[in-house]
Write a protein that holds these residues in place. Structure first.
Motif, mmCIF file in Angstrom:
data_model
loop_
_atom_site.group_PDB
_atom_site.id
_atom_site.type_symbol
_atom_site.label_atom_id
_atom_site.label_comp_id
_atom_site.label_asym_id
_atom_site.label_seq_id
_atom_site.Cartn_x
_atom_site.Cartn_y
_atom_site.Cartn_z
ATOM 1 N N ALA A 1 0.837 -1.207 0.000
ATOM 2 C CA ALA A 1 0.000 0.000 0.000
ATOM 3 C C ALA A 1 0.868 1.252 0.000
ATOM 4 O O ALA A 1 0.511 2.263 -0.613
ATOM 5 C CB ALA A 1 -0.940 0.000 1.200
ATOM 6 N N GLY A 2 2.021 1.190 0.679
ATOM 7 C CA GLY A 2 2.935 2.330 0.726
ATOM 8 C C GLY A 2 3.705 2.557 -0.551
ATOM 9 O O GLY A 2 4.256 3.642 -0.760
ATOM 10 N N ALA A 3 3.762 1.545 -1.411
ATOM 11 C CA ALA A 3 4.342 1.659 -2.760
ATOM 12 C C ALA A 3 5.739 2.280 -2.782
ATOM 13 O O ALA A 3 6.103 2.949 -3.742
ATOM 14 C CB ALA A 3 3.385 2.445 -3.677
ATOM 15 N N GLY A 4 6.525 2.071 -1.713
ATOM 16 C CA GLY A 4 7.866 2.632 -1.673
ATOM 17 C C GLY A 4 7.918 4.082 -1.228
ATOM 18 O O GLY A 4 8.998 4.678 -1.180
ATOM 19 N N PHE A 5 6.776 4.679 -0.898
ATOM 20 C CA PHE A 5 6.727 6.084 -0.511
ATOM 21 C C PHE A 5 6.454 6.292 0.975
ATOM 22 O O PHE A 5 6.546 7.404 1.465
ATOM 23 C CB PHE A 5 5.671 6.827 -1.339
ATOM 24 C CG PHE A 5 6.031 6.906 -2.785
ATOM 25 C CD1 PHE A 5 6.809 7.941 -3.265
ATOM 26 C CD2 PHE A 5 5.604 5.930 -3.672
ATOM 27 C CE1 PHE A 5 7.158 8.010 -4.610
ATOM 28 C CE2 PHE A 5 5.938 5.993 -5.016
ATOM 29 C CZ PHE A 5 6.722 7.029 -5.488
ATOM 30 N N ALA A 6 6.071 5.247 1.690
ATOM 31 C CA ALA A 6 5.829 5.323 3.132
ATOM 32 C C ALA A 6 7.044 4.771 3.871
ATOM 33 O O ALA A 6 7.844 4.034 3.306
ATOM 34 C CB ALA A 6 4.575 4.527 3.490
ATOM 35 N N ASP A 7 7.174 5.137 5.131
ATOM 36 C CA ASP A 7 8.181 4.526 5.999
ATOM 37 C C ASP A 7 7.513 3.369 6.725
ATOM 38 O O ASP A 7 6.367 3.509 7.172
ATOM 39 C CB ASP A 7 8.685 5.531 7.040
ATOM 40 C CG ASP A 7 9.665 6.545 6.471
ATOM 41 O OD1 ASP A 7 9.889 6.542 5.244
ATOM 42 O OD2 ASP A 7 10.203 7.339 7.262
ATOM 43 N N HIS A 8 8.207 2.256 6.868
ATOM 44 C CA HIS A 8 7.625 1.075 7.509
ATOM 45 C C HIS A 8 8.496 0.613 8.671
ATOM 46 O O HIS A 8 9.722 0.507 8.538
ATOM 47 C CB HIS A 8 7.449 -0.047 6.481
ATOM 48 C CG HIS A 8 6.477 0.325 5.415
ATOM 49 N ND1 HIS A 8 5.118 0.258 5.599
ATOM 50 C CD2 HIS A 8 6.665 0.802 4.163
ATOM 51 C CE1 HIS A 8 4.509 0.662 4.509
ATOM 52 N NE2 HIS A 8 5.430 1.003 3.614
ATOM 53 N N LEU A 9 7.822 0.334 9.800
ATOM 54 C CA LEU A 9 8.484 -0.084 11.030
ATOM 55 C C LEU A 9 7.715 -1.244 11.659
ATOM 56 O O LEU A 9 6.520 -1.403 11.407
ATOM 57 C CB LEU A 9 8.507 1.082 12.027
ATOM 58 C CG LEU A 9 9.215 2.356 11.579
ATOM 59 C CD1 LEU A 9 8.914 3.500 12.547
ATOM 60 C CD2 LEU A 9 10.711 2.122 11.478
ATOM 61 N N PRO A 10 8.368 -2.027 12.520
ATOM 62 C CA PRO A 10 7.645 -3.093 13.229
ATOM 63 C C PRO A 10 6.508 -2.504 14.076
ATOM 64 O O PRO A 10 6.687 -1.486 14.755
ATOM 65 C CB PRO A 10 8.714 -3.734 14.113
ATOM 66 C CG PRO A 10 10.016 -3.405 13.439
ATOM 67 C CD PRO A 10 9.802 -2.048 12.826
ATOM 68 N N ALA A 11 5.361 -3.145 14.049
ATOM 69 C CA ALA A 11 4.153 -2.634 14.700
ATOM 70 C C ALA A 11 4.282 -2.493 16.205
ATOM 71 O O ALA A 11 3.540 -1.731 16.811
ATOM 72 C CB ALA A 11 2.960 -3.536 14.367
ATOM 73 N N ASP A 12 5.216 -3.197 16.815
ATOM 74 C CA ASP A 12 5.297 -3.190 18.277
ATOM 75 C C ASP A 12 6.567 -2.534 18.821
ATOM 76 O O ASP A 12 6.831 -2.599 20.016
ATOM 77 C CB ASP A 12 5.185 -4.611 18.813
ATOM 78 C CG ASP A 12 6.274 -5.526 18.259
ATOM 79 O OD1 ASP A 12 7.048 -5.099 17.367
ATOM 80 O OD2 ASP A 12 6.354 -6.683 18.707
ATOM 81 N N ASP A 13 7.339 -1.864 17.996
ATOM 82 C CA ASP A 13 8.610 -1.281 18.415
ATOM 83 C C ASP A 13 8.421 0.197 18.787
ATOM 84 O O ASP A 13 8.557 1.090 17.940
ATOM 85 C CB ASP A 13 9.645 -1.445 17.308
ATOM 86 C CG ASP A 13 11.053 -1.101 17.749
ATOM 87 O OD1 ASP A 13 11.216 -0.324 18.722
ATOM 88 O OD2 ASP A 13 12.005 -1.589 17.106
ATOM 89 N N VAL A 14 8.116 0.444 20.049
ATOM 90 C CA VAL A 14 7.847 1.801 20.524
ATOM 91 C C VAL A 14 9.051 2.710 20.272
ATOM 92 O O VAL A 14 8.903 3.840 19.798
ATOM 93 C CB VAL A 14 7.454 1.786 22.018
ATOM 94 C CG1 VAL A 14 7.361 3.198 22.577
ATOM 95 C CG2 VAL A 14 6.127 1.050 22.210
ATOM 96 N N ALA A 15 10.237 2.247 20.592
ATOM 97 C CA ALA A 15 11.434 3.081 20.435
ATOM 98 C C ALA A 15 11.661 3.475 18.979
ATOM 99 O O ALA A 15 11.988 4.632 18.689
ATOM 100 C CB ALA A 15 12.657 2.358 20.986
ATOM 101 N N ALA A 16 11.483 2.534 18.048
ATOM 102 C CA ALA A 16 11.685 2.843 16.628
ATOM 103 C C ALA A 16 10.665 3.875 16.144
ATOM 104 O O ALA A 16 11.017 4.800 15.390
ATOM 105 C CB ALA A 16 11.598 1.573 15.789
ATOM 106 N N TRP A 17 9.417 3.714 16.558
ATOM 107 C CA TRP A 17 8.382 4.671 16.156
ATOM 108 C C TRP A 17 8.674 6.049 16.740
ATOM 109 O O TRP A 17 8.558 7.061 16.033
ATOM 110 C CB TRP A 17 6.999 4.167 16.559
ATOM 111 C CG TRP A 17 6.461 3.135 15.625
ATOM 112 C CD1 TRP A 17 6.840 1.826 15.540
ATOM 113 C CD2 TRP A 17 5.462 3.320 14.625
ATOM 114 N NE1 TRP A 17 6.128 1.192 14.549
ATOM 115 C CE2 TRP A 17 5.273 2.081 13.979
ATOM 116 C CE3 TRP A 17 4.704 4.405 14.232
ATOM 117 C CZ2 TRP A 17 4.361 1.900 12.951
ATOM 118 C CZ3 TRP A 17 3.777 4.233 13.199
ATOM 119 C CH2 TRP A 17 3.619 3.003 12.567
#
Length: 181
Positions: free
Chosen positions: A117-133
């Protein structure tokens, strides 16, 4: 001054994650924009409601908007710094595509269909990684030039897929399968 999260409010959409991210950023002394949740209450939301619709959450700048029409939603997308979508799993992840259509960067989970859905234009992170977000959100809050560069990239390169594109792809694949049989 806000970040936007559009989705039904239910466990798999992971609203509590963003509440934890906002709390971590506040505890670290960061100035926080508001966090606006737009959506209707889904299923099994009692625990979520207790945490995100509370005085403590409001003190973090969390706001919930329900029953928003299309014109208001479009205005919310336009006015947001960027959007967030930490869902645990999706069939597609329409708010990621909607964010990009409105020229806004979306920070989304790295699972299920969300990278597509992000088609290479969104940033993606693990759903449960508070520190990364927290780190990624603070990066864009602290580096507005990086955010503007990402928005430029989206406006210059993102092409939303239309329903007719999906239909054409399906027809092509079906024709290929029929030709092989």
């Amino acid at each position: 001054d806000y970040c936007l999260f559009v989705s039904t409010i239910e466990p798999r959409k992971n609203h509590l994650h963003l509440r934890r991210v906002w709390q971590q950023m506040k505890d670290a002394g960061h100035h926080l924009p508001k966090l606006v949740f737009v959506g209707l209450w889904g299923w099994d939301y009692d625990d979520i409601r207790a945490e995100i619709d509370s005085p403590e959450a409001r003190a973090l700048g969390i706001t919930i908007l329900e029953g928003v029409d299309d014109a208001v939603l479009a205005a919310l997308y336009r006015g947001a710094r960027f959007t967030l979508y930490p869902s645990f799993y999706e069939g597609w992840g329409l708010p990621v595509s909607e964010s990009l259509i409105h020229g806004k960067l979306c920070i989304a989970s790295d699972n299920s269909s969300l990278p597509e859905a992000g088609a290479g234009f969104a940033d993606h992170l693990p759903a449960d990684d508070v520190a990364a977000w927290a780190e990624r959100i603070m990066h864009y809050l602290d580096h507005p030039d990086d955010l503007r560069a990402r928005e430029r990239m989206i406006s210059e390169g993102f092409e939303p897929r239309l329903w007719s594109d999906f239909a054409t792809d399906l027809r092509t694949r079906l024709d290929e399968m029929l030709a092989q049989s």
